[in-house]
Scaffold this motif. Structure first.
Motif, mmCIF file in Angstrom:
data_model
loop_
_atom_site.group_PDB
_atom_site.id
_atom_site.type_symbol
_atom_site.label_atom_id
_atom_site.label_comp_id
_atom_site.label_asym_id
_atom_site.label_seq_id
_atom_site.Cartn_x
_atom_site.Cartn_y
_atom_site.Cartn_z
ATOM 1 N N GLU A 175 0.826 -1.208 0.000
ATOM 2 C CA GLU A 175 0.000 0.000 0.000
ATOM 3 C C GLU A 175 0.861 1.260 0.000
ATOM 4 O O GLU A 175 0.514 2.256 -0.632
ATOM 5 C CB GLU A 175 -0.943 0.008 1.196
ATOM 6 N N THR A 176 2.007 1.221 0.699
ATOM 7 C CA THR A 176 2.914 2.364 0.702
ATOM 8 C C THR A 176 3.475 2.603 -0.687
ATOM 9 O O THR A 176 3.567 3.744 -1.151
ATOM 10 C CB THR A 176 4.062 2.146 1.700
ATOM 11 N N CYS A 177 3.841 1.538 -1.382
ATOM 12 C CA CYS A 177 4.338 1.664 -2.757
ATOM 13 C C CYS A 177 3.281 2.277 -3.669
ATOM 14 O O CYS A 177 3.577 3.149 -4.489
ATOM 15 C CB CYS A 177 4.754 0.291 -3.293
ATOM 16 N N LYS A 178 2.037 1.836 -3.522
ATOM 17 C CA LYS A 178 0.959 2.370 -4.360
ATOM 18 C C LYS A 178 0.761 3.862 -4.127
ATOM 19 O O LYS A 178 0.562 4.631 -5.062
ATOM 20 C CB LYS A 178 -0.342 1.618 -4.080
ATOM 21 N N LEU A 179 0.818 4.278 -2.854
ATOM 22 C CA LEU A 179 0.634 5.692 -2.523
ATOM 23 C C LEU A 179 1.760 6.553 -3.090
ATOM 24 O O LEU A 179 1.559 7.727 -3.385
ATOM 25 C CB LEU A 179 0.560 5.867 -1.003
ATOM 26 N N LYS A 180 2.938 5.962 -3.242
ATOM 27 C CA LYS A 180 4.095 6.694 -3.759
ATOM 28 C C LYS A 180 4.302 6.457 -5.260
ATOM 29 O O LYS A 180 5.331 6.837 -5.816
ATOM 30 C CB LYS A 180 5.360 6.281 -2.992
ATOM 31 N N ASN A 181 3.308 5.823 -5.910
ATOM 32 C CA ASN A 181 3.380 5.531 -7.351
ATOM 33 C C ASN A 181 4.609 4.701 -7.720
ATOM 34 O O ASN A 181 5.272 4.931 -8.730
ATOM 35 C CB ASN A 181 3.377 6.841 -8.162
ATOM 36 N N ILE A 182 4.907 3.728 -6.849
ATOM 37 C CA ILE A 182 6.010 2.803 -7.084
ATOM 38 C C ILE A 182 5.427 1.426 -7.369
ATOM 39 O O ILE A 182 4.506 0.988 -6.682
ATOM 40 C CB ILE A 182 6.947 2.731 -5.855
ATOM 41 N N ASN A 183 5.969 0.756 -8.385
ATOM 42 C CA ASN A 183 5.516 -0.600 -8.672
ATOM 43 C C ASN A 183 5.991 -1.534 -7.557
ATOM 44 O O ASN A 183 7.195 -1.761 -7.412
ATOM 45 C CB ASN A 183 6.084 -1.070 -10.016
ATOM 46 N N PRO A 184 5.078 -2.063 -6.742
ATOM 47 C CA PRO A 184 5.502 -2.856 -5.581
ATOM 48 C C PRO A 184 6.201 -4.159 -5.964
ATOM 49 O O PRO A 184 7.086 -4.618 -5.249
ATOM 50 C CB PRO A 184 4.187 -3.123 -4.842
ATOM 51 N N HIS A 185 5.807 -4.741 -7.087
ATOM 52 C CA HIS A 185 6.413 -6.009 -7.498
ATOM 53 C C HIS A 185 7.871 -5.815 -7.905
ATOM 54 O O HIS A 185 8.747 -6.608 -7.534
ATOM 55 C CB HIS A 185 5.602 -6.620 -8.650
ATOM 56 N N ILE A 186 8.137 -4.742 -8.666
ATOM 57 C CA ILE A 186 9.515 -4.454 -9.075
ATOM 58 C C ILE A 186 10.367 -4.100 -7.861
ATOM 59 O O ILE A 186 11.506 -4.562 -7.726
ATOM 60 C CB ILE A 186 9.534 -3.297 -10.102
ATOM 61 N N ARG A 187 9.807 -3.285 -6.977
ATOM 62 C CA ARG A 187 10.558 -2.874 -5.784
ATOM 63 C C ARG A 187 10.851 -4.064 -4.885
ATOM 64 O O ARG A 187 11.968 -4.205 -4.357
ATOM 65 C CB ARG A 187 9.754 -1.828 -5.018
ATOM 66 N N LEU A 188 9.888 -4.960 -4.716
ATOM 67 C CA LEU A 188 10.085 -6.141 -3.884
ATOM 68 C C LEU A 188 11.136 -7.062 -4.494
ATOM 69 O O LEU A 188 11.981 -7.626 -3.780
ATOM 70 C CB LEU A 188 8.765 -6.893 -3.712
#
Length: 207
Positions: free
Chosen positions: A184-197
């Motif tokens: 949810e934090t990634c989504k709020l910051k417009n970051i792709n959570p899958h790539i970041r993970l």
């Protein structure tokens, strides 16, 4: 929970001392002003913002009782939307507006003062106790009037719990909350959570 061995270590009470001692550090208590519902266990915070959404839902339910409570519900709604509009103007100081809003809120609350209905008297008491906390956001530019965003972010977890049931252990619950917070934090910051993970996991493997 499925694993009974974890039950002895999981506190079942929901008191304010548990929240204060187990989930908040002294430094956090000095710097955080939470947006909360009417749960008394949040009262250990020196300041808090009472969620307008919860108050309006309750006012709407009471509006079915009488014409007076219909008026109160409408006036609370109008005050809430006025405050939201004023906050959108990004003024440097809201102190004068806070005083005006407090006066208007006092007039609205006073309408219920002499009611003979038990439920209305209880709602009058709740509004009276919440009066100051409903306007805390006018003292701090970054503080919101309701916790609607948090409620929306939690909604899919509630739906998942209803369809899949509870997790099997305390460790599973902690892992679920950690991942949910990350995504949810990634989504709020417009970051792709899958790539970041994936990058985080690659870095962990590298170490």
């Amino acid at each position: 929970y499925g694993d009974h061995r974890d039950l002895h270590s999981f506190p079942t009470r929901r008191s304010s001392d548990l929240l204060r001692d187990e989930y908040w550090t002294v430094e956090m208590l000095k710097t955080i002003i939470p947006v909360v519902d009417g749960w008394r266990s949040y009262n250990f915070f020196s300041e808090l913002q009472r969620c307008w959404a919860h108050i309006l839902i309750e006012a709407k339910n009471h509006a079915k009782i009488s014409y007076l409570t219909q008026i109160v519900h409408q006036e609370l709604q109008e005050l809430y939307f006025d405050l939201k509009h004023i906050r959108s103007l990004s003024l440097k100081n809201y102190e004068g507006i806070r005083k005006q809003a407090d006066n208007k809120l006092g007039i609205i609350i006073a309408r219920l003062e002499n009611s003979r209905d038990k439920k209305i008297r209880a709602f009058h008491k709740k509004l009276t106790n919440a009066r100051t906390d409903l306007l805390t956001a006018l003292k701090y530019p970054d503080l919101v009037l309701d916790n609607n965003l948090a409620e929306r972010l939690l909604r899919h977890l509630i739906l998942m719990r209803k369809t899949r049931g509870k997790v099997a252990s305390i460790q599973g619950a902690e892992a679920l909350m950690l991942l949910a917070s990350f995504f949810e934090t990634c989504k709020l910051k417009n970051i792709n959570p899958h790539i970041r993970l994936a990058k985080l996991l690659e870095g962990m493997v590298g170490k």
